[in-house]
Design an enzyme around this catalytic site. Structure first.
Site, mmCIF file in Angstrom:
data_model
loop_
_atom_site.group_PDB
_atom_site.id
_atom_site.type_symbol
_atom_site.label_atom_id
_atom_site.label_comp_id
_atom_site.label_asym_id
_atom_site.label_seq_id
_atom_site.Cartn_x
_atom_site.Cartn_y
_atom_site.Cartn_z
ATOM 1 N N CYS A 1 7.394 -31.752 12.760
ATOM 2 C CA CYS A 1 6.497 -30.806 13.430
ATOM 3 C C CYS A 1 6.833 -30.777 14.910
ATOM 4 C CB CYS A 1 5.054 -31.160 13.156
ATOM 5 S SG CYS A 1 4.635 -32.670 13.972
ATOM 6 N N ASP B 1 -3.096 -39.168 20.159
ATOM 7 C CA ASP B 1 -3.738 -37.877 19.880
ATOM 8 C C ASP B 1 -4.672 -37.438 21.002
ATOM 9 O OD1 ASP B 1 -4.097 -38.349 16.275
ATOM 10 O OD2 ASP B 1 -2.386 -37.895 17.552
ATOM 11 N N ARG C 1 9.355 -36.923 12.938
ATOM 12 C CA ARG C 1 8.434 -37.455 11.930
ATOM 13 C C ARG C 1 9.155 -37.986 10.681
ATOM 14 N NH1 ARG C 1 3.511 -35.027 13.176
ATOM 15 N NH2 ARG C 1 2.467 -36.802 12.203
ATOM 16 N N ARG D 1 -6.200 -26.537 12.918
ATOM 17 C CA ARG D 1 -5.768 -27.619 12.028
ATOM 18 C C ARG D 1 -6.639 -28.851 12.209
ATOM 19 N NH1 ARG D 1 -0.302 -29.540 13.118
ATOM 20 N NH2 ARG D 1 -1.079 -31.032 11.601
ATOM 21 N N LYS E 1 -10.600 -35.735 10.425
ATOM 22 C CA LYS E 1 -9.463 -35.098 9.722
ATOM 23 C C LYS E 1 -8.515 -36.174 9.190
ATOM 24 C CE LYS E 1 -5.756 -33.523 12.157
ATOM 25 N NZ LYS E 1 -4.438 -33.996 11.674
ATOM 26 N N ASN E 2 -8.220 -37.190 10.028
ATOM 27 C CA ASN E 2 -7.183 -38.157 9.647
ATOM 28 C C ASN E 2 -7.689 -39.251 8.723
ATOM 29 O OD1 ASN E 2 -5.409 -36.593 11.015
ATOM 30 N ND2 ASN E 2 -5.232 -37.933 12.798
#
Ligand code: EPZ
Length: 417
Positions: free
Chosen positions: A116, A304, A121, A396, A22-23
């Site tokens: 978030c 993460d 952030r 997500r 994803k990243n």
């Protein structure tokens, strides 16, 4: 709204194939704006964050099409450099578009990206770097307005921010003159973005571990790129084997991107064998505590993976101490795990977790992407039924999360309301 219903107590067994990262997908999709020709991204996961980014590219005039796990993007007809409030404000990765839009059009405008659930952030490092490149950045009225073609220069990042590194190296691709980024982030997803951009005719390269040189004045051309495997998805399923005392083989991972996690899982008593791109893990009957785990920028232990390992520590034999150094509010899963019987104290950046013999099922709520995944992992171990509410947050970052766990023996189902 979605929820996961999990009956715990089953040791997972079987194989899982790791999907694209994803990243890496998010900055690379933003980077297609630099290229006025068709681009093909393969091994692309169909995640809500990816679909949202595709939505943003469409509002900028790109043509997009899915072809299986390949995403075709044609930014040749993209014109506007202005992102709309609604979608752009809701996903953080919209800020990644500032750099490529400036590199292509010499202008970019975006709402402040949504803060978030893991911290506020900020994007000050992104904007400071763009200003250093001679871009005029106006931050009034809650939007970010940038004007001017970036000029190559040397930029020293105060902190190796992943997003700021990605934004600035994409702006530098369209700059007049060369740029040197000093103290850039070292996450593997940055190297995947650089490989994608180099494949499109730009010229970026790392000079040692603390500098990236980007040649300016290049024009992007059509290219195809396959995303690197998602180390956080892989790590999450490794912890699923660890917490259930199961035996899983992960296919297609990159052990060299997981070394800090593998070290921690071995300390917890897991047996791990790596064969080529396969990772074979057997979890212990009951994990050992992690005396002290500290999250840091890569190659340190990844933030993460903190919440997933936090869940593992709740059933360890002794007391573990986790320090979250990257985000200021990333222990929100702690209160939810307490509802399942976990014994933990949250003290600012540190969590002290006294292992208990067993957790019990409860109704819990996913507060963020990785915290939600951690609650599901705890549910796999807990006695009885756990219900994870707001499970759409997990979508997500994980494709078919429940189905993947079910395929290796978990008693888990999803209900969408
Ligand atoms: C990326 O976020 C990832 N997201 C995050 O993954 C990941 O946790 C993070 O990098 C760290 O590895 C994507 O790649 C889409 P940072 P990013 O800029 O770029 C502060 C997930 O679960 N900071 O390295 O936002 C910031 O507040 C997500 O997949 C500033 O102060 O991370 C944070 O405390 C969560 N000013 C720290 O740096 C800035 O201008 C790390 O942020 C930028 C960041």
């Amino acid at each position: 709204m979605a929820k996961l219903i999990i009956e715990g107590g089953r040791a997972l067994k079987g194989q899982i194939t790791v999907r694209g990262a994803k990243n890496a997908a998010l900055p690379i999709l933003a980077g297609t704006m630099l290229i006025p020709e068709p681009v093909r991204i393969t091994n692309c996961p169909r995640l809500t964050d990816v679909e949202n980014m595709v939505g943003l590219l469409k509002t900028l005039g790109c043509r997009t099409k899915w072809d299986g796990d390949a995403l075709l993007i044609d930014a040749s007809s993209a014109r506007t450099a202005e992102l709309p409030e609604g979608l752009a404000g809701s996903i953080r990765s919209s800020v990644f578009l500032l750099g490529p839009l400036l590199g292509r059009f010499g202008a970019a405008e975006a709402p402040y990206p949504g803060g978030c659930d893991i911290g506020n952030r900020p994007v000050d490092l992104h904007l400071k770097g763009l200003r250093a490149m001679g871009v005029r950045v106006d931050e009034t009225s809650g939007r970010i307005r940038c004007l001017g073609r970036p000029k190559g220069t040397e930029i020293a990042l105060e902190y190796p921010s992943v997003g700021a590194t990605e934004n600035l190296l994409m702006a530098a691709c369209g700059a007049e003159g060369d740029t040197i980024l000093v103290n850039p982030a070292r996450e593997p997803e940055i190297d995947d973005l650089m490989a994608f951009l180099n494949g499109a005719g730009f010229e970026l390269k790392r000079e040692g571990s603390s500098r990236i040189r980007i040649r300016g004045g290049r024009r992007g051309r059509a290219t195809a790129h396959s995303l690197l495997p998602d180390r956080i998805e892989a790590g999450t399923y490794l912890v699923a084997a660890a917490i259930t005392g199961g035996h899983l083989v992960l296919r297609g991972g990159r052990k060299e991107h997981l070394s800090a996690l593998l070290t921690a899982l071995k300390e917890a008593g897991c047996r791990i064998r790596a064969e080529g791109t396969d990772l074979d893990i057997e979890g212990p009957e009951r994990p050992r505590e992690l005396r002290r785990l500290v999250t840091l920028p890569y190659p340190g232990f990844p933030t993460d993976m903190q919440s997933q390992v936090f869940a593992l520590c709740t059933v360890a034999r002794g007391t573990s101490v986790l320090e979250e150094n990257v985000f200021e509010d990333r222990f929100r899963h702690g209160a939810e795990l307490r509802r399942m019987g976990a014994d933990c104290d949250l003290r600012g950046r540190a969590a002290v977790i006294r292992g208990v013999r067993s957790l019990h099922g409860a109704q819990v709520t996913a507060r963020d992407l990785r915290g939600g995944a951690a609650l599901a992992l705890a549910g796999l171990r807990a006695e009885g039924i756990t219900v994870v509410e707001e499970a759409e947050r997990i979508d997500r970052g994980y494709m078919d999360f429940a189905a993947t766990l079910r395929s290796v023996g978990a008693a888990i189902r999803r209900e969408d309301e």
